[in-house]
Design an enzyme around this catalytic site. Structure first.
Site, short mmCIF file in Angstrom:
data_model
loop_
_atom_site.label_atom_id
_atom_site.label_comp_id
_atom_site.label_asym_id
_atom_site.label_seq_id
_atom_site.Cartn_x
_atom_site.Cartn_y
_atom_site.Cartn_z
N HIS A 168 3.09 7.82 -4.56
CA HIS A 168 3.01 8.30 -3.17
C HIS A 168 4.22 9.14 -2.77
CE1 HIS A 168 -0.60 6.10 -2.31
NE2 HIS A 168 -0.06 4.93 -2.58
N ASP A 203 -5.30 4.53 -9.59
CA ASP A 203 -4.93 3.61 -8.52
C ASP A 203 -5.97 3.72 -7.39
OD1 ASP A 203 -2.11 2.18 -7.48
OD2 ASP A 203 -3.32 2.98 -5.84
N HIS A 205 -5.41 3.93 -4.34
CA HIS A 205 -4.93 4.89 -3.35
C HIS A 205 -4.68 6.25 -3.99
CE1 HIS A 205 -3.62 0.84 -1.95
NE2 HIS A 205 -4.13 1.29 -0.82
N ASP A 292 -5.32 -2.03 -8.01
CA ASP A 292 -5.76 -2.42 -6.67
C ASP A 292 -7.21 -2.02 -6.42
OD1 ASP A 292 -4.77 0.16 -6.80
OD2 ASP A 292 -3.38 -0.05 -5.12
ZN LIG Z 1 -2.50 1.66 -4.68
#
Ligand SMILES: [Zn+2]
Length: 359
Positions: A168, A203, A205, A292
């Protein structure tokens, strides 16, 4: 498979994050990496190696020098203000530089006050800094680069067990639990040495930082499967229409997925991702491995089961590329180690070997 690991990840251990204004215990905790380490130590498919220091060069290759400088001195500046003494033992911004504040007025200068600087370089409220954050983040980069070295030396697949996760973090900011984008640092490092590289980000995200860093480059392809930003963090990036720009036009592929995404739906999207990776004719593949996507993850909404990770790893191996796997997210700690081990066994071509959850 060699696993590069550095125990200094435990130095980054903030206790409280803030989601939608609500203080809550950190989801991104040292126990995450330790659960994966324990699962891999119990499987003779894996052997552990120590990281080698690579200096700051590979960090500043993908990050603004001002960001790196700030993170290096942030805790000392906070302590000088009394932070960590009578104040809470962590440091995070209360004011973040929103682009609309200065719309039409040019860029803001970096302020000199520590509380202003952290809002200048951080983009959210879930990544507090503590005394050892910088040291842990530097160690994570060295884990990724040492794993990249093992790949360059001829290993077919290497795993870097690192935290806090970095995907991120764009070039000029930190956040999303991480300080430095070690997947991007390793991808740039590999691209310098072998030419074309593909990044497959699985991931839950979207890896907004990695996409931003390589958005204008054609040599590093970025492909991501993730929760649709219409409902999922980081909200403002990761849309299907983002395809890269300039020389990088066509070298970003986003595959946003719906809530409740099943194993079958996920594998269908994975095949689309792998087709694009295969077209890139890369000399190496970097996988940003987030777990996740698991059905019980506390901060995500997919419905994947442990066995599908074996199939995902198997299909990634089908590309036939030297593969560097770097750990990103995954927050259901009781199954995290087993999910990682299962994914990596799939990549190695070892049979599915589900084991009961410890405890
Ligand atoms: Zn994540």
């Amino acid at each position: 498979m060699q696993v590069v690991y550095d125990p200094r990840h435990v130095l980054h251990d903030p206790v409280t994050e803030v989601q939608y204004g609500v203080p809550m215990p950190m989801y991104e905790v040292p126990a995450r990496a330790e659960s994966i380490r324990a699962a891999l130590l119990a499987d003779d498919s894996f052997s552990f190696a120590d990281p080698v220091g690579h200096g700051l060069g590979p960090v500043t290759a993908v990050h603004h020098e001002g960001l790196v400088r700030f993170l290096g001195e942030a805790w000392g500046l906070w302590r000088a203000r009394g932070g960590g003494g009578s104040m809470p033992p962590q440091f995070m911004p209360d004011t973040v530089l929103h682009p609309a504040m200065r719309e039409g007025m040019g860029e803001a200068p970096e302020p000199s006050a520590a509380v202003g600087r952290i809002g200048y370089w951080c983009w959210e409220t879930m990544t507090p800094l503590v005394a050892g954050s910088y040291q842990a983040a530097r160690a994570a980069v060295d884990v990724a680069l040492t794993a990249a070295d093992l790949l360059l030396a001829g290993d077919a697949a290497v795993y870097g067990l690192a935290r806090p996760p970095g995907h991120h973090c764009p070039r000029s900011a930190f956040g999303g639990y991480g300080l430095f984008n070690y997947s991007a640092a390793a991808s740039a490092y590999l691209a310098d040495r072998v030419g074309r590289v593909a990044v497959l980000d699985v991931d839950y995200h979207h890896g907004n930082g990695t996409q931003q860093i390589f958005y204008h480059r054609a040599d590093v392809l970025y492909v991501s499967l993730h929760g649709d930003p219409d409902r999922a963090f980081p909200y403002f990036i990761g849309w299907a229409g983002e395809r890269g720009a300039g020389p990088g036009e066509g070298f970003t592929l986003n595959l946003p997925l719906p809530a409740g995404c099943t194993n079958d739906r996920y594998l269908a999207a994975l095949d689309t991702a792998l087709e694009r990776v295969a077209e890139h004719s890369a000399a190496a593949l970097v996988v940003s491995l987030g777990l996740d996507t698991y059905g019980q993850d506390p901060i995500a909404d997919f419905a994947l089961s442990t066995d599908v990770y074996h199939e995902v790893g198997r299909r990634v191996a089908g590309l036939g590329l030297p593969t560097l796997v770097l750990q990103e997210g995954g927050y259901f700690v009781p199954k995290l180690g087993e999910n990682a081990r299962t994914w990596l066994r799939g990549l190695l071509g070892r049979p599915l070997d589900l084991r009961p959850t410890p405890g």
